[in-house]
Scaffold this active site. Structure first.
Site, PDB file in Angstrom:
ATOM      1  N   GLY A 146       9.004   2.583   0.494  1.00 19.10           N
ATOM      2  CA  GLY A 146       7.867   1.613   0.487  1.00 19.10           C
ATOM      3  C   GLY A 146       7.308   1.215   2.018  1.00 19.10           C
ATOM      4  O   GLY A 146       8.282   1.142   2.818  1.00 19.10           O
TER       5      GLY A 146
ATOM      6  N   GLY B   6       4.804   3.449   1.389  1.00 20.58           N
ATOM      7  CA  GLY B   6       4.578   4.846   1.138  1.00 20.58           C
ATOM      8  C   GLY B   6       3.826   5.676   2.373  1.00 20.58           C
ATOM      9  O   GLY B   6       3.610   6.789   1.824  1.00 20.58           O
ATOM     10  N   GLY B   7       3.659   5.187   3.385  1.00 20.87           N
ATOM     11  CA  GLY B   7       2.759   5.851   4.388  1.00 20.87           C
ATOM     12  C   GLY B   7       3.629   7.032   4.694  1.00 20.87           C
ATOM     13  O   GLY B   7       3.128   8.243   4.808  1.00 20.87           O
TER      14      GLY B   7
ATOM     15  N   CYS C 232      11.370   0.215  12.593  1.00 23.52           N
ATOM     16  CA  CYS C 232      10.408  -0.450  13.350  1.00 23.52           C
ATOM     17  C   CYS C 232      10.797  -1.709  14.346  1.00 23.52           C
ATOM     18  O   CYS C 232      10.138  -2.506  14.193  1.00 23.52           O
ATOM     19  CB  CYS C 232       9.293  -0.705  12.666  1.00 23.52           C
ATOM     20  SG  CYS C 232       7.701  -1.110  13.454  1.00 23.52           S
TER      21      CYS C 232
END
Length: 472
Positions: A290, A292-293, A409
């Site tokens: 999730g 989804g990129g 990230c």
């Protein structure tokens, strides 16, 4: 005896209704949603702007100003709080949050934009009259007139401690980051003052919108025909939109053949896909898929090789977003809602595995500036067991000779190298491989074998990636 003459009273001025400014009212509503509901501006603002455009209140310039007011205020909130605190006669915690939001919007207009001083003050006072009432508008007026007596540099010199006395607190005030975040980023970055100042400044810059042309479905040549589009810096699938570019106006984005994706995220997926394998290359897993990129890019890359992607996401609503991102993928894929620490698949099933684990998000503060004020040091302890559990499961899920990519990230060492080192101690049947050659042309990737990207160096989010091969 005649009565003494009385001086006639001046007639009272008629009450003037406050002027409603749709741009500033919308910006105030967005800030209240961020404050009251812990919402994220990048999720709150678009529907507010869309509704305003549908009502006919807004044009493109209005939308741009509202966006700047919201994001600029959030990015500089720490600095602005210090300035406001110097101009009020009470602790900031005793100022009502809605009043503080109006003040912050006003301070940003005074210190962070080119709006003339008189216009910034008067517009903020009118906003206060509309949303707070006339009484508190007088307080707003008095505070902003004090703020208007100096510029941003002058104020930071007054409210920030000298660098030589307290470097971290100085940087925290000047660059509007919590002190603990400054300390953590400095540790991760290493080096002296120049590097950390550049990184903190980059966090306060408006990020470009970056698109990804999903292989087999769109091309960069197609996207570059859009107005204000320029090639990406590093990814062969990236196209950047100059300021004012609207992704929703791009046909390939509306059709799902392209998407909005930071170039750092693209590079993580590409490095995993390009890592050399021993043996078959047929089954890929995105274990934290999730929204989804990365899954959409991995799915398209897998399809080019005849491989199958399984995209797994624990939260059902996020799994739905993954399915939407993958819809129309040219090759076979499957999306499931499953807990990545207790997977339904058998060990050793996959050739390539990506786990982009949940984290503090300190690498994406350009895009979610409010996150810096919500996160706490104790959040690191909360994420740690999950991050280690997901990496352990990923290593169990890959076959001998296969590759696992561990990504976050966040550049925080507790979420990057510490996690990898701890888990690999328990997995002597693994080895780190050098990820740097897998991103040709990307400079300053560090000493390796892992990769840390930086906003001020690479123009990306601060993505981290370690590639691990299962050896036995």
């Amino acid at each position: 005896m005649s009565e003494p003459s009385r001086r006639p009273r001046k007639p009272a001025k008629p009450y003037r209704r406050p002027q409603k400014d749709p741009v500033r009212i919308l910006a105030f509503e967005a800030l209240r949603a961020v404050d009251e509901r812990d919402a994220y501006a990048n999720l709150v603002l678009p529907p507010l702007l869309r509704k305003a455009r549908e009502k006919g209140d807004f044009d493109a310039r209005d939308a741009a100003l509202a966006t700047e007011l919201v994001y600029g205020t959030l990015r500089r909130q720490g600095t602005y709080d210090a300035v406001i605190a110097a101009c009020v006669d009470r602790p900031l915690r005793e100022v009502d949050p809605p009043v503080l939001d109006v003040l912050s919007l006003g301070v940003h207009q005074l210190l962070g934009t080119r709006i003339p001083t008189h216009a910034a003050v008067s517009a903020s006072v009118e906003l206060a009259r509309v949303v707070l009432g006339d009484g508190r508008a007088k307080f707003v007026n008095a505070v902003l007139r004090k703020v208007a007596q100096d510029d941003l540099q002058g104020w930071t010199e007054k409210v920030a401690p000298p660098y030589d006395e307290d470097p971290e607190d100085h940087l925290a005030v000047v660059h509007s980051h919590p002190r603990w975040v400054v300390s953590a980023l400095w540790d991760s970055l290493g080096g002296g003052r120049a590097g950390i100042e550049e990184l903190l400044a980059a966090d306060n810059e408006r990020p470009e919108v970056t698109l990804v042309a999903r292989p087999g479905r769109a091309t960069t040549e197609e996207l570059l025909r859009e107005d204000a589009a320029v090639p990406g810096r590093w990814s062969p699938y990236a196209v950047r939109l100059a300021e004012g570019g609207e992704p929703g106006a791009v046909e390939a984005v509306r059709e799902g053949r392209a998407g909005v994706q930071d170039e750092g995220s693209q590079l993580v997926a590409l490095a995993l896909a390009n890592a050399p394998l021993d043996g078959p290359d047929e089954k890929w897993l995105d274990g934290c898929a999730g929204p989804g990129g990365k899954a959409a890019l991995l799915g398209a890359l897998a399809a080019e090789r005849g491989a199958t992607l399984l995209a797994s996401e624990k939260q059902p609503h996020r799994a739905g977003l993954v399915a939407k991102a993958l819809a129309g993928n040219p090759g076979p894929y499957q999306v499931i809602a499953a807990d990545g620490t207790r997977p339904p698949w058998r060990p050793g099933t996959f050739d390539r595995v990506l786990v982009d684990v949940p984290c503090t998000g300190l690498g994406a503060l350009r895009r979610r500036p409010e996150a810096r004020w919500r996160r706490r040091p104790e959040d690191l302890d909360n994420f740690a067991p999950l991050q280690r559990g997901l990496l352990r499961t990923a290593l169990d899920s890959v076959r001998v000779g296969g590759i696992v990519g561990y990504a976050t990230c966040s550049p925080h060492l507790a979420e990057t190298r510490a996690v990898v080192a701890d888990v690999l101690k328990q997995h002597p049947d693994t080895e780190l491989i050098d990820a740097r050659p897998l991103l040709p042309g990307v400079p300053a990737l560090g000493e390796g074998p892992d990769i840390q990207l930086w906003p001020h160096v690479h123009g990306t989010d601060a993505m981290y990636l370690a590639l691990i091969r299962r050896t036995a």
